[in-house]
Design a protein around this motif. Structure first.
Motif, short mmCIF file in Angstrom:
data_model
loop_
_atom_site.label_atom_id
_atom_site.label_comp_id
_atom_site.label_asym_id
_atom_site.label_seq_id
_atom_site.Cartn_x
_atom_site.Cartn_y
_atom_site.Cartn_z
N PHE A 175 0.83 -1.20 0.00
CA PHE A 175 0.00 0.00 0.00
C PHE A 175 0.87 1.25 0.00
O PHE A 175 1.80 1.39 0.80
CB PHE A 175 -0.93 0.00 1.21
CG PHE A 175 -2.04 -1.00 1.10
CD1 PHE A 175 -3.28 -0.64 0.61
CD2 PHE A 175 -1.83 -2.32 1.44
CE1 PHE A 175 -4.30 -1.57 0.47
CE2 PHE A 175 -2.83 -3.27 1.32
CZ PHE A 175 -4.07 -2.90 0.83
N SER A 176 0.53 2.15 -0.91
CA SER A 176 1.27 3.40 -1.08
C SER A 176 0.50 4.56 -0.49
O SER A 176 -0.74 4.55 -0.44
CB SER A 176 1.52 3.65 -2.56
OG SER A 176 2.05 4.95 -2.76
N GLY A 177 1.24 5.56 -0.06
CA GLY A 177 0.63 6.79 0.41
C GLY A 177 0.38 7.76 -0.74
O GLY A 177 0.36 7.36 -1.92
N ALA A 228 7.10 3.10 -0.51
CA ALA A 228 6.33 1.92 -0.91
C ALA A 228 6.92 1.28 -2.16
O ALA A 228 6.88 0.05 -2.31
CB ALA A 228 4.87 2.30 -1.15
N SER A 272 -2.58 2.20 -4.53
CA SER A 272 -2.31 3.63 -4.30
C SER A 272 -3.60 4.44 -4.40
O SER A 272 -4.57 4.01 -5.03
CB SER A 272 -1.33 4.17 -5.36
OG SER A 272 -0.17 3.38 -5.45
N ILE A 326 1.93 -2.64 4.62
CA ILE A 326 1.38 -1.29 4.71
C ILE A 326 2.18 -0.49 5.72
O ILE A 326 2.61 -1.02 6.75
CB ILE A 326 -0.13 -1.32 5.08
CG1 ILE A 326 -0.70 0.10 5.11
CG2 ILE A 326 -0.38 -2.06 6.38
CD1 ILE A 326 -2.21 0.16 5.22
N PHE A 334 3.15 5.95 4.09
CA PHE A 334 1.69 5.96 3.91
C PHE A 334 1.08 7.32 4.27
O PHE A 334 0.17 7.80 3.61
CB PHE A 334 1.04 4.86 4.75
CG PHE A 334 -0.38 4.59 4.33
CD1 PHE A 334 -0.66 3.82 3.22
CD2 PHE A 334 -1.44 5.15 5.04
CE1 PHE A 334 -1.97 3.60 2.82
CE2 PHE A 334 -2.75 4.93 4.65
CZ PHE A 334 -3.02 4.15 3.54
N ALA A 360 -4.75 4.64 7.58
CA ALA A 360 -3.97 3.42 7.80
C ALA A 360 -4.68 2.50 8.78
O ALA A 360 -4.79 1.28 8.56
CB ALA A 360 -2.58 3.77 8.32
#
Length: 495
Positions: free
Chosen positions: A250-252, A260, A279, A319, A323, A329
């Protein structure tokens, strides 16, 4: 807790209390205690002769116990080798092996404070060793200060006096040794920081205690391939990408997606068959321009996430790295917990539960499938009471945290500790210091995620991942960046 286990002496870490039981068992089995002391002192003398052939004087500091007995033996052997030797310290209590070693060593034993430093002195610290878990007395502290001021080289017997063999933390004044000579098995204090640095070069010596006696009913391991090698996947001609596991990272938001990306690439290089970056919609295009082998998935809402998680081919999740949004989150982690699949939490995913580790522990009940990879600050935010308890070692803290969360805890640092809720524990001390660079932790979380995606059990995946991380850093070399590091991740070196 794991059952009693036997190990070769370079992989099992033995607490000072357990080492006392091993010594006792050896003598009760018929092994001569004085013979063990003779062998220990001979190793100390050999280290002195090998590393300090130009020393002008051996200054042997002897305590009243068996550690001092080892010093008396070393002093006698060095005298017989033609070395100028002076002993300082305390006479042993009569009747034991140390008293016997003292009696057969010629020359006087002067008081500790009688030592006057000379150019060419080398100290042999045989005062206390690993058994001491309290501050040294004023006389010893004064000698330690004088050794430091004069920069006199020190060879420590078993452990530098003043250093806890259990925690690796000085109890007060403490020698800093150039060499440490220990016997039968390493102690936690030899590997835990700052103990590892205070010990200097380690010499683990066989003095004749049989391997069958070097056991523990509470094993702590030095991280090594025997802990995880049989769980690593083997090449399979019939394999395809989905049988090798599908990792989701999971990307921020747009500005912080690099962390990520490092995790995703590390997961792929760790052997996962597929890796998908999940994302926010606004970040997908940028991620796609940076990544070729990583697939992209836009996740705008929790409903989007729930629909995607219904795909059973997703086999593990990472994760936290970069993030950003802590509330988001927490919400996503609640969804991931419900899948029953393995999850790695790092960075912002850990900070999201600051001061509220109870909720996190409630999400991952049942079988262990959560791995967390905190650095010291993140660990402190999650477990402030554990972090502030100075009576606990880093091993104690990691084990208690693992039990509280029902998770495998990878407590990162120069002395990374990997702890499982069932009590299994390993200390990794082989990684190079240049791993201390921005982004290296993101690579580690991706490696562990990639291994989990291949159905490797969490504790074994964490141990293997930490080892791979260190190997990659050695391959990347000094001055590496996290981008260099990820290109050097190789699973085949661990197989």
């Amino acid at each position: 807790m794991s059952p009693t286990l036997m190990a070769t002496n370079d992989t099992l870490l033995v607490t000072p209390a357990a080492m006392g039981e091993i010594d006792k068992a050896a003598i009760e089995s018929g092994i001569d205690g004085f013979g063990l002391m003779q062998a220990a002192g001979a190793h100390v003398a050999a280290v002195f002769l090998h590393h300090y052939p130009d020393a002008l004087r051996a200054v042997v500091l002897c305590g009243p116990g068996n550690n001092g007995g080892d010093g008396h033996v070393a002093a006698r052997l060095l005298l017989e080798s033609g070395v100028d030797v002076r002993r300082f310290g305390s006479e042993p209590k009569p009747g034991g092996d140390a008293a016997r070693a003292y009696a057969v060593c010629p020359g006087p034993l002067l008081g500790l404070l009688d030592w006057q430093p000379r150019a060419g002195d080398v100290i042999i610290d045989a005062l206390f060793g690993a058994g001491l878990d309290r501050p040294v007395g004023a006389e010893v502290a004064a000698v330690i200060d004088l050794v430091r001021e004069t920069k006199t080289s020190v060879i420590a017997v078993d452990l530098p006096s003043g250093l806890s063999g259990r925690t690796g933390v000085p109890t007060g004044a403490c020698f800093s040794a150039a060499h440490t000579v220990t016997f039968a098995a390493l102690k936690p204090g030899h590997l835990l920081m700052p103990g590892r640095q205070l010990c200097g070069q380690m010499h683990l010596c066989d003095i004749g205690i049989p391997a069958r006696l070097i056991t523990s009913d509470d094993p702590i391991w030095r991280n090594h391939p025997g802990l995880y090698q049989t769980h690593l996947p083997r090449p399979d001609a019939a394999a395809h990408k989905y049988t090798r596991g599908h990792l989701a990272v999971f990307s921020g938001p747009l500005i912080s997606g690099g962390a990520a990306r490092l995790s995703a690439m590390a997961g792929l290089r760790a052997g996962a068959g597929l890796v998908t970056m999940a994302s926010p919609p606004g970040a997908v295009l940028v991620q796609a321009t940076h990544l070729t082998a990583i697939m992209q998935r836009a996740i705008a809402t929790e409903a989007d996430l729930a629909g995607w998680l219904a795909d059973r081919r997703l086999s593990a999740f990472v994760i936290g790295p970069g993030f950003g949004d802590l509330e988001k989150a927490r919400a996503l982690i609640r969804h991931l917990a419900k899948t029953g699949r393995p999850v790695v939490l790092d960075a912002d995913a850990l900070t999201a539960f600051e001061g509220d580790s109870t909720e996190l522990s409630g999400l991952f009940g049942g079988r262990t499938r959560l791995v967390i990879t905190p650095h010291a600050g993140e660990f402190r935010r999650l477990f402030p009471a554990l972090a502030e308890d100075e009576a606990l070692s880093k091993i104690d803290r990691a084990r208690l945290a693992a039990a509280a969360l029902n998770a495998v805890v990878v407590d990162k640092g120069a002395d990374t500790v990997i702890a499982s809720p069932d009590g299994r524990c390993a200390v990794n001390a082989d990684a190079p210091p240049w791993l201390a660079t921005a982004g290296s932790g993101d690579v580690l979380s991706g490696i562990v995620g990639g291994l989990l995606a291949q159905d490797i059990p969490p504790f074994e995946a964490a141990c293997a991942g930490v080892a791979m991380h260190g190997e990659a850093a050695l391959g990347a070399g000094r001055g590496m960046t996290a981008e260099d590091l990820v290109t050097c991740v190789r699973i085949d070196r661990q197989s």
